[in-house]
Scaffold this motif. Structure first.
Motif, PDB file in Angstrom:
ATOM      1  N   PHE A 139       0.789  -1.230   0.000  1.00 25.52           N
ATOM      2  CA  PHE A 139       0.000   0.000   0.000  1.00 25.52           C
ATOM      3  C   PHE A 139       0.824   1.286   0.000  1.00 25.52           C
ATOM      4  N   GLU A 232      -6.081 -10.208   3.246  1.00 22.80           N
ATOM      5  CA  GLU A 232      -5.835  -8.813   3.609  1.00 22.80           C
ATOM      6  C   GLU A 232      -6.400  -8.509   4.994  1.00 22.80           C
ATOM      7  N   TYR A 268      -7.555   1.104   4.259  1.00 29.39           N
ATOM      8  CA  TYR A 268      -6.919   0.803   2.979  1.00 29.39           C
ATOM      9  C   TYR A 268      -7.647  -0.292   2.211  1.00 29.39           C
TER      10      TYR A 268
END
Length: 310
Positions: A139, A232, A268
């Motif tokens: 990220f 994730e 995110y």
């Protein structure tokens, strides 16, 4: 204190954002009551499993100090949790737990409890460090040379924790080599009794607990935000544990810090900020506040000045 103020302001802004609240309401309306009850029931049972594993670890840690039953170990763990919520960085957990040992064994018990705490830190920090590396790589789009540097630091950091824990008896030797600390060596001599196989067993208990509370977070977040990618999600959960372990906290108040940290990193991969805060608040309540309430029953059984025979 400044961290707490920042967390309070952050959460207030999130909760007063109409779009965040609207998105959360839409999520809630889509949930099945039966599914919600099932998930909460499993999370509660896993809380009991989590602290039962800690009780087994505590019983194992003090086997060379004092033989205690599984039930007495459970009592001491829950009593420690009651004390922990009122003290910074859960330091009261040590006092609440060792009070169930004989008065002459309590200092040794505190040292043994420290071994268990380090074992839990190894799991949290090693996995957390590599999760942070993954986060920065995915990220933050760091320069490749900087990313290699971060990877090197993560490897050194992880290696230090692993080396220290599995050679924790070195602390006993180190204290013996420092003149003004020598009077304390009789207490730290307990460290020399933990063999490699013992430390692997403590590590196993710590790893099992890590899996349990990771799965708790996974269940509640998947319930509220099912579209999040599982890999994730776990990465963000590991980072959350990593950050929590490094920040000073007070259990009664750190729900805000947990919410702020989780919302930032999960931001995110999802825009459901209120749902993330709701999930972290739920786990905070089930894992810390409920056990503290249950543990209050055992506080009255303590004998502060002698052996606890009840």
């Amino acid at each position: 204190m400044s961290i707490l103020v920042m967390a309070t302001v952050f959460i207030y802004r999130q909760l007063t954002n109409n779009r965040n609240l609207r998105d959360f309401r839409e999520l809630i309306h889509q949930l099945s009551i039966r599914e919600v009850k099932a998930v909460l029931a499993v999370i509660f049972l896993m809380m009991l499993l989590n602290w039962f594993l800690e009780a087994l670890k505590w019983k194992f840690l003090v086997k060379n100090i004092e033989r205690i039953t599984i039930w007495k170990s459970v009592e001491s763990v829950f009593c420690g949790l009651t004390w922990a919520v009122f003290t910074p960085n859960r330091i009261g957990e040590y006092g609440g737990r060792i009070m169930f040992l004989r008065s002459r064994k309590r200092v040794f018990g505190a040292i043994a409890m420290g071994v268990g705490a380090v074992g839990q830190m190894v799991i949290t920090n090693v996995i957390g460090a590599w999760a942070m590396f993954w986060f920065l790589a995915k990220f933050m789009h760091l320069d490749i040379s900087l990313l290699y540097g971060v990877g090197f630091l993560a490897a050194v950091f992880s290696g230090f924790f692993i080396l220290f824990f599995f050679n924790i008896r070195w602390v006993d030797s180190l204290i013996g080599g420092i003149s003004f600390l020598k009077p304390l060596r009789k207490f730290f001599s307990i460290l020399a009794k933990y063999r490699l196989k013992d430390l692997f067993k403590v590590f196993g208990y710590s790893a099992a607990r890590f899996v349990v509370f990771t799965f708790q977070y996974y269940l509640i977040i998947h319930l509220l935000i099912p579209e999040i990618n599982g890999f994730e999600m776990c990465g963000m959960i590991f980072i959350l544990f990593f950050i929590q372990s490094a920040l000073p906290s007070l259990d009664l108040l750190d729900v805000g810090v947990r919410g702020m940290t989780a919302t930032y990193f999960f931001g995110y991969i999802t825009n459901q900020h209120v749902a993330v805060m709701a999930a972290t608040s739920c786990i905070w309540f089930v894992n810390l506040i409920l056990p503290a309430v249950l543990g209050s029953v055992f506080v009255f059984k303590l004998n502060f000045f002698g052996n606890n025979n009840q």
